[in-house]
Design an enzyme around this catalytic site. Structure first.
Site, PDB file in Angstrom:
ATOM      1  N   HIS A  64      -7.856  33.279  14.250  1.00 56.31           N
ATOM      2  CA  HIS A  64      -7.875  31.814  14.245  1.00 56.31           C
ATOM      3  C   HIS A  64      -8.705  31.251  13.085  1.00 56.31           C
ATOM      4  CE1 HIS A  64      -5.858  32.251  18.076  1.00 56.31           C
ATOM      5  NE2 HIS A  64      -6.758  33.179  18.355  1.00 56.31           N
TER       6      HIS A  64
ATOM      7  N   GLU B  64     -13.310  30.406  20.239  1.00 54.97           N
ATOM      8  CA  GLU B  64     -12.921  31.752  19.794  1.00 54.97           C
ATOM      9  C   GLU B  64     -13.079  31.949  18.289  1.00 54.97           C
ATOM     10  OE1 GLU B  64      -8.930  32.829  20.839  1.00 54.97           O
ATOM     11  OE2 GLU B  64      -9.054  34.777  19.840  1.00 54.97           O
TER      12      GLU B  64
ATOM     13  N   HIS C   2     -10.021  39.256  18.208  1.00 53.96           N
ATOM     14  CA  HIS C   2      -9.694  38.098  19.042  1.00 53.96           C
ATOM     15  C   HIS C   2     -10.475  38.135  20.346  1.00 53.96           C
ATOM     16  CE1 HIS C   2      -6.152  36.176  17.039  1.00 53.96           C
ATOM     17  NE2 HIS C   2      -6.289  37.283  16.324  1.00 53.96           N
TER      18      HIS C   2
ATOM     19  N   GLU D 260      -8.815  42.525  21.657  1.00 53.23           N
ATOM     20  CA  GLU D 260      -9.249  41.391  22.480  1.00 53.23           C
ATOM     21  C   GLU D 260     -10.564  41.831  23.107  1.00 53.23           C
ATOM     22  OE1 GLU D 260      -7.931  38.444  22.757  1.00 53.23           O
ATOM     23  OE2 GLU D 260      -5.775  38.576  22.397  1.00 53.23           O
TER      24      GLU D 260
HETATM   25 ZN   LIG Z   1      -6.974  34.804  19.702  1.00 50.46          ZN
END
Ligand SMILES: [Zn+2]
Length: 494
Positions: free
Chosen positions: A297, A311, A364, A435
């Site tokens: 992002h 995030e 992420h 993640e």
């Molecule tokens: Zn993400």
């Protein structure tokens, strides 16, 4: 330089015996030894989080206003309370709480009304109190009832006489003090609900001892001093302060002094960089290998947000920490972004080929509509339609990345998964997406939300890339690189 100044303040404060504190102890005639909120009120006053209306009166039965609540919560988090302009038509720079209101709005802890007002003098209801405390301490607080139930489960608040939470009733200064003190310091709670289950090393950098204090700022007295290098266990954080236990004493330390790695006794603990070892026959030297680190992002795309966390900021922070580990080894690291900028998914994959990257690690943080989903997972892509032909390489890299993440944080193992994601599919090198944990889960954020936790994860991701080259690419010349972080290969996993 900033850290040094903090160290100095902490050590000087430790030299002042408790009885000689320059601040006279508060003594309120309306909060006697038998008052229901006596201990909690004096605890908050000691830390400068609240004060009496005068030197002798606290007025515990008076109702709390929204402005007062903002000031108390802001002081709890050690926010800068300097009075300033806000966006609210009814909170001018001269309002005593303007600085705290501005900061709490920025942190999405408090908000105003649709008509552009804040109503700083409006009294606070128990329901609003529950949500504000929930957001300040990162409890589950998506609605008034969820927030109220968080407080009740933790032994912070109980219901009113009719058995409900009494969310529409106003709250008195004495009761607010009780709830706030219990949220800050679990010792005040009516239930034992906190576990000290995250271990960190104390690292004061200069070998001095770290003060363990009774509350989350330097106004609170030191009750123990912890030697650098000692392992302590964390239960939760209050802003930048950590509630820990060491030798059965519980208290607060500043989280800047907690690290995932064991600090060395020597002033310069950093091992010398590894000179490029001889590559195996037919392989390029390690100094020609580039790891592409992709912070998920950025810019107008914040990624997932919850409880004041964003995030894109967390992924960039971990990516920058990870990049630093490559400075001591011959392998190179390249970052798809080094600041808060937007980069399209395709451009991230293109970047990997443009900089002649060899492997690609995207960072992420997961999220879920519920707050119970938790744990760590790693993706790679496998379909035949993929532009990226590096399926077995990606799978092996994902396996090592998942393994080191679990080692670093010990969160729930959600496994290595096949996922059709643009950054994996539209890539020409072995590519994985980690993640790290769930932004919507309190336990995960208990680690991910701390500098020390993110450092541990960055190191784990670095080690995973070494493991990949050591085992999958069968490069024994990678072995000396582990010594830069006092680690060893993981074991063969693919
Ligand atoms: Zn993400």
């Amino acid at each position: 330089m900033k850290k040094l100044a903090v160290c100095l303040t902490l050590s000087l404060a430790a030299l002042v015996p408790f009885g000689q504190d320059s601040k006279a102890a508060a003594n309120f005639t309306d909060v006697g030894t038998t008052h229901r909120a006596q201990a909690e009120i004096y605890y908050l006053v000691e830390g400068g989080i609240t004060s009496g209306v005068s030197e002798t009166r606290f007025v515990p039965e008076q109702q709390v206003t929204r402005g007062q609540a903002a000031a108390m919560l802001g002081r709890t988090l050690n926010l800068n309370g300097e009075q300033r302009l806000t966006n609210f038509k009814d909170v001018g720079k001269n309002n005593f709480a303007s600085g705290y209101i501005k900061q709490l709005v920025d942190k999405k802890i408090i908000s105003g009304y649709p008509d552009g007002s804040f109503k700083p003098d409006k009294t606070l209801s128990r329901g609003e109190m529950a949500v504000l405390i929930g957001r300040t301490f990162e409890y589950q607080s998506s609605s008034v009832s969820v927030a109220a139930s968080s407080l009740m489960k933790k032994g912070i608040a109980s219901g009113v006489a009719d058995g409900s939470f009494g969310e529409t009733q106003t709250i008195k200064r004495g009761d607010f003090a009780v709830f706030l003190a219990r949220s800050i310091n679990a010792d005040f709670r009516t239930a034992d609900t906190e576990k000290f289950d995250h271990d960190f090393y104390v690292d004061t950098k200069d070998g001095s001892k770290l003060n363990l204090r009774t509350g989350p700022n330097t106004s609170y007295p030191s009750i123990a001093s912890i030697p650098s290098g000692k392992i302590v266990s964390l239960a939760y954080s209050v802003g930048d302060w950590a509630y820990i236990t060491s030798d059965n004493v519980k208290g607060f330390v500043h989280s800047a002094y907690l690290q995932g790695d064991k600090p060395s006794d020597k002033p310069d603990p950093t091992p010398p960089p590894v000179v490029d070892p001889t590559p195996p026959p037919g392989k390029k030297p390690l100094s020609d290998i580039t790891v592409v680190i992709d912070a998920g992002h950025g810019g107008w795309d914040p990624g997932a947000t919850a409880n004041g966390y964003i995030e894109k900021n967390l992924t960039l922070n971990v990516a920058k920490k990870m990049e630093k580990y490559y400075a001591k080894v011959p392998m190179k690291a390249k970052m798809t972004r080094t600041s808060d900028t937007y980069i399209s998914l395709d451009a991230r994959g293109d970047y990997a080929s443009k900089v002649k990257g060899d492997i690609f690690v995207s960072i992420h943080i997961n999220s879920h509509t519920g707050s119970s989903a938790n744990g760590t997972e790693t993706y790679y892509y496998t379909r035949s339609a993929a532009v990226n032909p590096n399926v077995s390489q990606s799978k092996a890299l994902a396996t090592y990345v998942q393994n080191r993440q679990l080692e670093a944080w010990g969160l729930t193992d959600r496994g290595v998964k096949i996922m059709n994601l643009a950054v994996l599919r539209q890539n020409t090198v072995p590519a994985v997406l980690a993640e790290l944990g769930f932004i919507t889960n309190k336990k995960d954020m208990g680690i991910m939300g701390t500098e020390a936790g993110r450092e541990k994860m960055a190191k784990g991701l670095f080690l995973a890339t070494l493991d990949y080259y050591y085992y999958y690419e069968n490069r024994k010349d990678v072995l000396p690189l582990y010594s830069t972080v006092n680690a060893t290969p993981s074991g063969k996993l693919h």
